[in-house]
Scaffold this active site. Structure first.
Site, PDB file in Angstrom:
ATOM      1  N   ASP A   1       2.649   5.776  -6.769  1.00 22.67           N
ATOM      2  CA  ASP A   1       3.902   5.683  -6.017  1.00 22.67           C
ATOM      3  C   ASP A   1       5.131   5.514  -6.891  1.00 22.67           C
ATOM      4  O   ASP A   1       6.253   5.573  -6.403  1.00 22.67           O
ATOM      5  CB  ASP A   1       3.828   4.513  -5.039  1.00 22.67           C
TER       6      ASP A   1
ATOM      7  N   HIS B   1       0.883  -1.187   0.000  1.00 24.11           N
ATOM      8  CA  HIS B   1       0.000   0.000   0.000  1.00 24.11           C
ATOM      9  C   HIS B   1       0.916   1.232   0.000  1.00 24.11           C
ATOM     10  O   HIS B   1       1.744   1.389  -0.888  1.00 24.11           O
ATOM     11  CB  HIS B   1      -0.922  -0.108   1.223  1.00 24.11           C
TER      12      HIS B   1
ATOM     13  N   HIS C   1      -2.369  -2.083  -9.639  1.00 27.56           N
ATOM     14  CA  HIS C   1      -3.340  -1.491  -8.726  1.00 27.56           C
ATOM     15  C   HIS C   1      -4.584  -2.364  -8.710  1.00 27.56           C
ATOM     16  O   HIS C   1      -4.955  -2.904  -9.750  1.00 27.56           O
ATOM     17  CB  HIS C   1      -3.710  -0.066  -9.193  1.00 27.56           C
TER      18      HIS C   1
HETATM   19  N1  ACO Z   1       4.778  -6.648 -10.548  1.00 30.58           N
HETATM   20  C1  ACO Z   1       4.670  -7.849 -11.152  1.00 30.58           C
HETATM   21  N2  ACO Z   1       3.523  -8.562 -11.206  1.00 30.58           N
HETATM   22  C2  ACO Z   1       2.446  -8.012 -10.611  1.00 30.58           C
HETATM   23  C3  ACO Z   1       2.486  -6.770  -9.972  1.00 30.58           C
HETATM   24  C4  ACO Z   1       3.702  -6.070  -9.957  1.00 30.58           C
HETATM   25  N3  ACO Z   1       3.805  -4.886  -9.376  1.00 30.58           N
HETATM   26  N4  ACO Z   1       1.251  -6.486  -9.482  1.00 30.58           N
HETATM   27  C5  ACO Z   1       0.476  -7.525  -9.798  1.00 30.58           C
HETATM   28  N5  ACO Z   1       1.190  -8.437 -10.486  1.00 30.58           N
HETATM   29  C6  ACO Z   1       0.690  -9.693 -11.071  1.00 30.58           C
HETATM   30  C7  ACO Z   1       0.337 -10.702  -9.998  1.00 30.58           C
HETATM   31  O1  ACO Z   1       1.430 -11.499  -9.651  1.00 30.58           O
HETATM   32  C8  ACO Z   1      -0.778 -11.449 -10.667  1.00 30.58           C
HETATM   33  O2  ACO Z   1      -0.199 -12.317 -11.609  1.00 30.58           O
HETATM   34  P1  ACO Z   1      -0.843 -13.773 -11.905  1.00 30.58           P
HETATM   35  O3  ACO Z   1      -2.191 -13.480 -12.498  1.00 30.58           O
HETATM   36  O4  ACO Z   1       0.107 -14.423 -12.838  1.00 30.58           O
HETATM   37  O5  ACO Z   1      -0.938 -14.439 -10.565  1.00 30.58           O
HETATM   38  C9  ACO Z   1      -1.526 -10.387 -11.452  1.00 30.58           C
HETATM   39  O6  ACO Z   1      -0.541  -9.379 -11.736  1.00 30.58           O
HETATM   40  C10 ACO Z   1      -2.703  -9.779 -10.719  1.00 30.58           C
HETATM   41  O7  ACO Z   1      -2.202  -9.197  -9.509  1.00 30.58           O
HETATM   42  P2  ACO Z   1      -2.917  -9.301  -8.118  1.00 30.58           P
HETATM   43  O8  ACO Z   1      -1.877  -9.482  -7.067  1.00 30.58           O
HETATM   44  O9  ACO Z   1      -4.040 -10.281  -8.159  1.00 30.58           O
HETATM   45  O10 ACO Z   1      -3.543  -7.859  -8.017  1.00 30.58           O
HETATM   46  P3  ACO Z   1      -4.096  -7.180  -6.704  1.00 30.58           P
HETATM   47  O11 ACO Z   1      -5.220  -6.327  -7.146  1.00 30.58           O
HETATM   48  O12 ACO Z   1      -4.391  -8.191  -5.641  1.00 30.58           O
HETATM   49  O13 ACO Z   1      -2.857  -6.321  -6.193  1.00 30.58           O
HETATM   50  C11 ACO Z   1      -1.353  -4.581  -5.838  1.00 30.58           C
HETATM   51  C12 ACO Z   1      -2.719  -4.974  -6.397  1.00 30.58           C
HETATM   52  C13 ACO Z   1      -1.238  -5.023  -4.379  1.00 30.58           C
HETATM   53  C14 ACO Z   1      -1.238  -3.053  -5.887  1.00 30.58           C
HETATM   54  C15 ACO Z   1      -0.241  -5.221  -6.695  1.00 30.58           C
HETATM   55  O14 ACO Z   1      -0.361  -4.775  -8.021  1.00 30.58           O
HETATM   56  C16 ACO Z   1       1.143  -4.949  -6.144  1.00 30.58           C
HETATM   57  O15 ACO Z   1       1.590  -5.643  -5.242  1.00 30.58           O
HETATM   58  N6  ACO Z   1       1.870  -3.902  -6.688  1.00 30.58           N
HETATM   59  C17 ACO Z   1       3.181  -3.560  -6.182  1.00 30.58           C
HETATM   60  C18 ACO Z   1       3.064  -2.763  -4.901  1.00 30.58           C
HETATM   61  C19 ACO Z   1       2.562  -1.364  -5.142  1.00 30.58           C
HETATM   62  O16 ACO Z   1       3.024  -0.636  -6.001  1.00 30.58           O
HETATM   63  N7  ACO Z   1       1.592  -0.968  -4.306  1.00 30.58           N
HETATM   64  C20 ACO Z   1       1.032   0.382  -4.334  1.00 30.58           C
HETATM   65  C21 ACO Z   1      -0.393   0.344  -4.769  1.00 30.58           C
HETATM   66  S1  ACO Z   1      -1.014   1.977  -4.920  1.00 30.58           S
HETATM   67  C22 ACO Z   1      -1.295   2.452  -3.344  1.00 30.58           C
HETATM   68  O17 ACO Z   1      -1.569   1.697  -2.457  1.00 30.58           O
HETATM   69  C23 ACO Z   1      -1.157   3.799  -3.092  1.00 30.58           C
END
Ligand code: ACO
Length: 437
Positions: free
Chosen positions: A363, A268, A307
């Protein structure tokens, strides 16, 4: 029965049910009438991580993740970021309308006169190690504010609630600046009531021996825009925490401390700090392709990408890229920007990221700007927490005034053992223990 309905056939019983559809949703409680036997509990909806569940109705922020739209109280984020101050936006989020000149003057004065913190709170801060994470300090000191304002427990009194809201928004930059200076071993600087919200914050952060701190206006405006962009984002993890904890009628300081805890996680608000660590680890533009391959092979995530709601470019990231250019004209270019741009370029052309609809989020660039302005990475999430306090409070207030809301209490699908009994030797042991006692 309204025109918009959904008819459900339960194939276990052959029975058919018709439930109303409201704003493209059905009420989960309407599923409870669906039973196999009369003494059944009824059908539950199962939704880990709330992927498809609306937990409230809200008039604060509109977000369309597929089209990359973000609006506060109906106003596009692009317009607010370009034309408004942070305190105007804060007023808008909390009250539903932008302030007129008199309202703004009163609001600004109210916030400005709540920036001081009790000296005892400074003593509490002094107890932290020099290397304590500023988010830990912020979380603890915000929770501690609860002990200074016992009236805050009276959350149903609108006047008392209003006062705590002003206190929290006013004191947050002071607590954040003190946490920052604590980590550097510098004496704390008292708020200066002649200065606006962001300039006063910069004063408390960076004033040394000069009689009056003068913030660079370009950097002060950049911080203001970053604060506007981070002020609210509907039902994200920390806001949902704010609503859940607030639903037990805990006071707003305890509730905000819980939201800060949620924000601190790397998935987050903590992501902005992680982005900088990732760019450091990559080290140069030339190493970007190898790093991307590593991510695609399942080793970690590209921080600042992806996201839960945006499956298109995050509109805040677009605005932040513009702000970055203005900041770098003053500070000089942060060399990490080149690595970030290369990372974005390659990722946006790569099938792995395209298929998963992974775009830079707010971010991805914010940390690069903050670092150019002179902040250390461990303070980035604190810079997110200051403006987000406004959104948390707007949503908390809305939740308290919503007659449909009750204490947040999700259901579960139990997966443990069915009823079983202790074995004979365990029963004997328990009997011996209770006799001895
Ligand atoms: N890098 C690589 N792969 C990713 C990323 C990433 N940043 N984010 C998601 N994925 C992949 C997942 O591994 C998943 O792959 P799969 O289908 O092969 O299993 C797919 O994309 C879907 O991702 P989920 O984890 O199901 O998406 P979710 O909605 O649960 O997560 C989140 C969203 C937590 C923001 C995620 O994208 C993440 O961890 N990003 C990196 C951390 C980040 O930047 N967080 C800030 C968010 S903005 C904020 O809070 C202000």
């Amino acid at each position: 029965m309204p025109n918009e309905t959904l008819t459900i056939t339960d194939n276990r019983t052959g029975k058919t049910y018709t439930v109303p559809v409201y704003k493209d949703s059905i009420r989960a409680l309407d599923l409870r009438q669906i039973k196999v036997a009369a003494d059944d509990f009824g059908l539950l909806s199962y939704d880990p991580a709330f992927m498809n569940t609306a937990a409230c109705q809200s008039a604060v922020t509109f977000l369309d993740g597929d089209r990359g739209i973000l609006r506060y109280r109906g106003y596009p984020i692009e317009q607010l970021a370009e034309r408004c101050t942070f305190l105007e936006v804060a007023y808008l989020l909390l009250n539903g309308e932008l302030p007129d000149a008199d309202q703004l003057e009163e609001w600004t004065s109210e916030i400005t006169h709540h920036t001081m913190i009790h000296e005892n709170l400074k003593k509490l801060m002094e107890g932290f190690h020099y290397d304590a994470h500023p988010m830990g300090i912020l979380m603890s000191t915000v929770a501690a504010l609860s002990t200074f304002y016992p009236e805050a427990r009276n959350i149903h009194d609108p006047e008392i609630r209003k006062r705590q809201i002003a206190r929290l928004i006013g004191k947050m930059p002071t607590l954040a600046a003190y946490a920052y200076r604590h980590s550097l071993g510098l004496p704390y600087v008292y708020p200066d009531n002649d200065l606006g919200y962001t300039k006063n914050f910069m004063n408390m952060l960076w004033k040394r021996t000069e009689p009056k701190f003068r913030a660079n206006p370009v950097l002060a405006r950049a911080l203001e825009v970053l604060f506007i962009l981070h002020a609210d984002h509907e039902q994200n993890c920390s806001t949902s925490t704010m609503r859940a904890v607030g639903s037990s009628y805990a006071d707003p300081y305890a509730t905000t401390a819980a939201a800060i805890a949620a924000l601190s996680g790397p998935l987050h608000g903590g992501a902005n700090e992680e982005v900088l660590r990732m760019l450091d680890e990559i080290g140069s533009k030339a190493r970007v392709p190898a790093y991307i391959e590593q991510i695609k092979a399942g080793h970690g995530k590209l921080m600042g990408f992806g996201h839960r709601v945006y499956k298109n470019y995050d509109p805040r990231a677009r605005i932040i890229k513009q702000v970055a250019n203005e900041v770098f004209e003053v500070t000089g270019r942060n060399p990490k920007l080149d690595i970030a741009l290369e990372l974005e370029r390659i990722a946006l052309e790569d099938d792995f990221f395209i298929r998963r609809k992974l775009y830079p989020n707010v971010d991805f660039y914010s940390g690069i700007i903050y670092q150019a302005m002179g902040f250390t990475p461990d303070v980035f999430t604190v810079l997110f927490g200051i403006p987000r306090t406004v959104g948390w409070l707007a949503q908390w207030q809305e939740m308290l005034q919503d007659s449909e809301q009750k204490i947040a209490r999700p259901r579960q699908l139990y997966t443990g053992s069915a009823e079983r009994s202790l074995r004979a030797e365990e029963l004997e042991f328990e009997a011996a223990v209770s006799t001895a006692a």
